[in-house]
Design an enzyme around this catalytic site. Structure first.
Site, PDB file in Angstrom:
ATOM      1  N   CYS A   2       0.838  -1.196   0.000  1.00 22.16           N
ATOM      2  CA  CYS A   2       0.000   0.000   0.000  1.00 22.16           C
ATOM      3  C   CYS A   2       0.875   1.250   0.000  1.00 22.16           C
ATOM      4  O   CYS A   2       2.022   1.227   0.415  1.00 22.16           O
ATOM      5  CB  CYS A   2      -0.897   0.002   1.230  1.00 22.16           C
ATOM      6  SG  CYS A   2      -1.851  -1.504   1.466  1.00 22.16           S
ATOM      7  N   LYS A 605       4.699  -4.287  -5.548  1.00 27.93           N
ATOM      8  CA  LYS A 605       6.129  -4.119  -5.774  1.00 27.93           C
ATOM      9  C   LYS A 605       6.932  -4.393  -4.518  1.00 27.93           C
ATOM     10  O   LYS A 605       7.906  -5.128  -4.543  1.00 27.93           O
ATOM     11  CB  LYS A 605       6.411  -2.695  -6.275  1.00 27.93           C
ATOM     12  CG  LYS A 605       7.886  -2.408  -6.528  1.00 27.93           C
ATOM     13  CD  LYS A 605       8.421  -3.239  -7.664  1.00 27.93           C
ATOM     14  CE  LYS A 605       9.880  -2.974  -7.939  1.00 27.93           C
ATOM     15  NZ  LYS A 605      10.445  -3.919  -8.912  1.00 27.93           N
TER      16      LYS A 605
END
Length: 610
Positions: A2, A605
């Site tokens: 997030c 990621k």
């Protein structure tokens, strides 16, 4: 995972928050939201599932005006992908919270707060934080005291930012297990989960330490450590490029980053090699004091970084004369393991914040390792700060979720580490010098590998309608086959598995038919003839073969065997060079299939939660 952005300023902050979220899209997310406190001291928010652009469009229809605000991109953990579960979360229209991490005791806290009369509107663990802080503020009468009291009750990981209509110029932030950085401005201050979000507004940053709580307004930043003591944290000027988040001439970040690999490796090598070996200071001050005594290396990593570690095991054991174990971080940290005498703990992480790898590093400090070394791409990260030694890969910002240049620079660093340990373990000077020369040639060899793009784009057409694929490799090319399979499944959603070629008879051969493409990463050493035998086994069963081979290996193609000739290179750097064609194959297959190359579904990621 997030993304968090917060700002307190004299100017309107909505644009700053949205631009910050846009620059954090690479981290992966499924919903987004913004909250501000307006001029009338009312809490206003907009949340949307989907992309940041959809949130921006909604705000243009219903403007949010305020000089203080917080914003978030969510990657679902607790609760589905719904607007109700998107952040920021609120309590009593006074408190607003954004949060990265996982609160493990949220169910018990939820029950306690419901008993106090709080009503929950989402399934998330984050809403618990909002109500808990509101409850504590009623007791303590101050936002900072309320946050300090609340976080002491939380179990798990959090990076959280809080604002309160009763204190309309303050942001209170807290971190434990999830990174946060404060951006220092003039008459304004900011906070984010990644400095990239704030580069348009500041280059001055404070990296919060584990357990820190900070009270931020427009002109002041007060920081308290885990013991509650007021502390000063260093202000660091970032040298990250402002446009690091741009694609330039490329269609996708992933393609841009594949093409950047020659320069990324060249930068990683610069100033770190002598004519005959690697310089000890490449790994930090006083590195020689640790490296000269190392007899064993324990590598801990996740995902692509784990594959880099597996390649390093071949190098370390065959050239540096040390034993080496490689383990997935989420397994290492939850089992009792034997620590060899004079053992070096090596962590590998692009971000330096990977939750399981960071936890493994912290665990290792209790286990008697000689020292710890991290191979990382972010100099300000927790792993760099908490390790005894660090090797920074100089890959530059990597935006695409599927790692490319971070992986090849990690491999470059690990080969240099092999030299760094090997020179103290009897590695012949002639062999050290040969590795140095191979490393010096590596950027040019990577340029040659990238030049295969057109040929690979044509090859990718064969994979567009396939549902499964098999990757084979031998020796130090086996982990590269694993990495190739991971890349293909990550971004094209084609099921892909990798096996050591010698294992073909032990199960995978049963899968071979005309619908199962088999990709072979061929070594140019004494294992080549063994691998050719494996190729014949597949051909005899009607399999479609694609062999990535050294142009000197003399593989001959036919209707069932397609050969891609890779530039000839020294055997020691072959795993790095052969990575590039496999990355290009995955990219072009995904392009043909129309998937989201840079932000593949369900992936993030930087995996900062367990």
């Amino acid at each position: 995972m997030c993304g968090i952005v917060g700002a307190t300023s004299e100017r309107r902050v909505t644009g700053i928050l949205l631009e910050g979220l846009k620059r954090l899209e690479y981290r992966g997310y499924d919903s987004a939201g913004v909250a501000v406190i307006d001029a009338d001291n009312h809490l206003k928010s907009v949340r949307r599932t989907g992309k940041v652009q959809e949130l921006k469009d909604a705000i243009e229809q219903n403007p949010l005006d305020g000089t203080i605000g917080i914003a978030h991109t969510r990657w679902a953990t607790h609760g589905g992908v719904t607007e109700a579960n998107a952040h920021p979360h609120r309590s009593e229209d006074e408190i607003a919270v954004v949060h990265n991490g996982i609160i493990e005791n949220h169910e018990r806290l939820r029950e306690e707060l419901q008993a106090e009369g709080y009503v929950f509107n989402s399934q998330t663990d984050t809403e618990v934080i909002a109500h808990l802080i509101h409850h504590e503020r009623k007791t303590h009468g101050d936002l900072l005291a309320a946050v300090k009291s609340a976080v002491r009750q939380l179990e798990g990981a959090y990076g959280t930012v809080v604002m309160d209509t009763q204190y309309p110029e303050r942001l209170v932030v807290a971190r434990s297990g999830s990174p946060l950085v404060i951006g220092v401005g003039i008459g304004e201050n900011f906070v984010a989960s990644d400095q990239l979000a704030l580069l348009p507004v500041t280059r001055q940053f404070i990296y919060l330490e584990e357990g820190d709580v900070a009270d931020i307004n427009r002109t002041e930043i007060d920081i308290y450590d885990s013991e509650g003591n007021a502390v000063e944290r260093e202000v660091v000027e970032s040298d990250v490029s402002y446009d690091a988040g741009g694609k330039g001439q490329y269609r996708h970040f992933m393609l841009k980053e594949i093409y950047e690999q020659p320069i990324a490796v060249r930068n990683t090598l610069e100033g770190r090699l002598s004519e005959i070996s690697v310089l000890d200071n490449a790994f930090g001050e006083n590195a020689a004091d640790i490296l000269k005594d190392i007899e064993h290396v324990q590598i801990v990593a996740c995902g692509t970084s784990y594959h880099a570690g597996m390649v390093a095991r071949y190098w370390l054991e065959s050239m540096a004369n040390v034993s080496c174990n490689v383990e997935i971080a989420s397994e290492f940290r939850y089992r009792k393991s034997y620590v060899h005498p004079n053992s070096l703990l090596v962590t590998i992480s692009q971000s330096g914040e990977t939750a399981d790898t960071l936890a493994a590093l912290r665990l290792s400090k209790k286990l008697g390792y000689k020292g710890s070394l991290t191979i990382c791409n972010v100099g300000s990260s927790s792993m760099v700060r908490e390790s005894d030694l660090a090797f920074l890969t100089r890959a530059g910002a990597e935006i695409g979720v599927a790692s490319t240049k971070a992986f090849t620079t990690q491999l470059t660093g690990l080969l240099m580490l092999t030299l760094g340990i090997g020179k103290y373990r009897g590695m012949p000077e002639q062999q050290q010098e040969a590795v140095v020369h191979a490393l010096q040639a590596l950027p040019t060899k990577l340029e040659e590998a990238v030049s295969l793009a057109d040929e690979i784009e044509e090859l990718a057409q064969d994979f567009a309608n396939k549902e499964h694929s098999l990757f084979l490799g031998r020796g130090n090319q086996y982990p590269i086959a694993m990495e190739g399979a991971l890349k293909l499944k990550e971004i094209s959603y084609i099921h892909a598995e990798a096996y050591a070629a010698g294992e073909l008879k032990h199960g995978p051969l049963a899968l071979i038919d005309e619908e199962m493409p088999v990709i072979v990463v061929a070594p140019n050493n004494d294992l080549l003839e063994k691998l050719k035998s494996n190729v014949e086994e597949v051909r005899a069963r009607g399999g479609l073969m694609y062999v990535f081979a050294d142009k000197n290996a003399r593989f001959k193609g036919d209707d069932s065997l397609t050969v891609l000739n890779v530039c000839h290179c020294d055997e020691v750097i072959a795993p790095i060079v052969y990575t590039v064609p496999l990355q290009l194959l995955s990219y072009y297959v995904a392009l043909i299939k129309g998937t989201d190359v840079d932000q593949p579904r369900n992936l993030a990621k930087s995996v900062t939660v367990e």
